[in-house]
Scaffold this active site. Sequence first.
Site, short mmCIF file in Angstrom:
data_model
loop_
_atom_site.label_atom_id
_atom_site.label_comp_id
_atom_site.label_asym_id
_atom_site.label_seq_id
_atom_site.Cartn_x
_atom_site.Cartn_y
_atom_site.Cartn_z
N GLU A 208 0.87 -1.18 0.00
CA GLU A 208 0.00 0.00 0.00
C GLU A 208 0.91 1.23 0.00
O GLU A 208 1.51 1.56 1.02
CB GLU A 208 -0.92 -0.01 1.23
CG GLU A 208 -1.93 -1.15 1.23
CD GLU A 208 -2.95 -1.04 0.13
OE1 GLU A 208 -3.12 0.07 -0.43
OE2 GLU A 208 -3.59 -2.06 -0.20
N CYS A 242 -1.87 9.30 2.61
CA CYS A 242 -1.46 8.75 1.32
C CYS A 242 -2.47 8.99 0.22
O CYS A 242 -2.13 8.96 -0.97
CB CYS A 242 -1.15 7.26 1.44
SG CYS A 242 -2.54 6.27 2.03
#
Length: 453
Positions: A208, A242
Amino acid sequence: MVDSLRVAQQDYLFSGATKPLSFRKQQLERLRTMLKRHEGELLKAVKKDLNKQEEEAFLMELGSVYQEITHALDSLENWMRPMKVKNPPSHAGSKSWVHHEPYGSVLIIAPWNYPIQLTFSPLVGALAAGNCAVIKPSELTPHTSSAIAAAVRATFAKEVVAVVEGDAKTAEALLEEPFDYIFFTGSVAVGKKVMEKAAKHLTPHTLELGGKSPAIVDKSAKLELAAKRIAWGKFTNAGQTCIAPDYVLVHEAVYHEFVEKLRDQAHELFAEKTKKGKYTQIVNDRHYKRVKNFLNDGEVVLGGQFSPEDRLIAPTILTNVSWEAPVMQEEIFGPILPIFTYKEASEVLARVRSLPNPLALYVFSEDERVQQLFTEQLSFGGGCINDTLMHVANPHLPFGGKGASGTGAYHGYESFRTFSHQKGLLKQTTKFDFPIRYSLGTLSYKLIRKLFK
């Protein structure tokens, strides 16, 4: 130590103890009880590390994990059922199904930006799938790392869930071990190293990562609402998210009006917090200096204030930014938002495609044709139409990147799938047998050709 811990977990899994539904539910309940019992210590720790206020920390760190646990407990029995599949005519007399099997001892390497959520959200999936887990929290949030370690050690047997604290060398040592699965959340640069280490043992893994996630504001957008949601999505957690909008592409017809509304909304949402010292800090001095340098890459129309002592950078909007400027060469991961204009949709498509696939994309438009154009013609991990960030909080949606923004997905059922090996099984009847597969003559060969068409 790491080797013995991994072996102990694998042996425990080999005993079959983790596989029953009752055991998995028990561990998920135990995780929820642990988080509630240690909620105060965890929230205090993340405040010490990032100056993250309790209300924001609960919403962004713990709330989604509680939601993930509830969803898993409600759905696990159904997820675990063998999934029946059809057979072709060539397999007459047989039954086929998919069995979900835990990988074993999984390694979860967590980041610093949401140190509670991004540690325990993957763990929900790992436990639901019947795995044991070794957790490596980030050393850049040391108070939170210690609080996580204390909570886990007080709750779980180390054969089920264990925490290993330490710096990058500790992470490297963990990656040398042949874990059965690796789940990593962090930067692209470190993700490449994790992938390289995983290749040594052919270990399956999920990465991720991140990237430059765009927000697109069409001329039909409700500008006030778009500005508010983009400001919130970008400047929450000091931009250290993110999936935060990394830059905004605004149709030239509404550019000036949008910039004014974005200034107003960002000021309304964050000025008081910044003034009172309640705004989230940049995690450390190195990241602070990196982000602060981006202030020179355009014209500041809001913010620009900074404090080295507090590692504070105020929410900042930049205009007149060059696409070649340093701020556009890497993920910003801080509270600085460059704004650009566009004339035609083709410009947006070309610009976004010229960069690595982003983890998220946000489209603000009241025109369904525009919504469809950008969401279907651009490649990205996931995103929202007329909102930011909220897709990640829906446990029914998969969350993950594509290409440079990551590989694999999780949340809800996707977490269960991610941490489960899908084992295909076929059971053949013994009541009869087809001799043609053992000895192929002219007639049987013709029959087989028909069966396999």
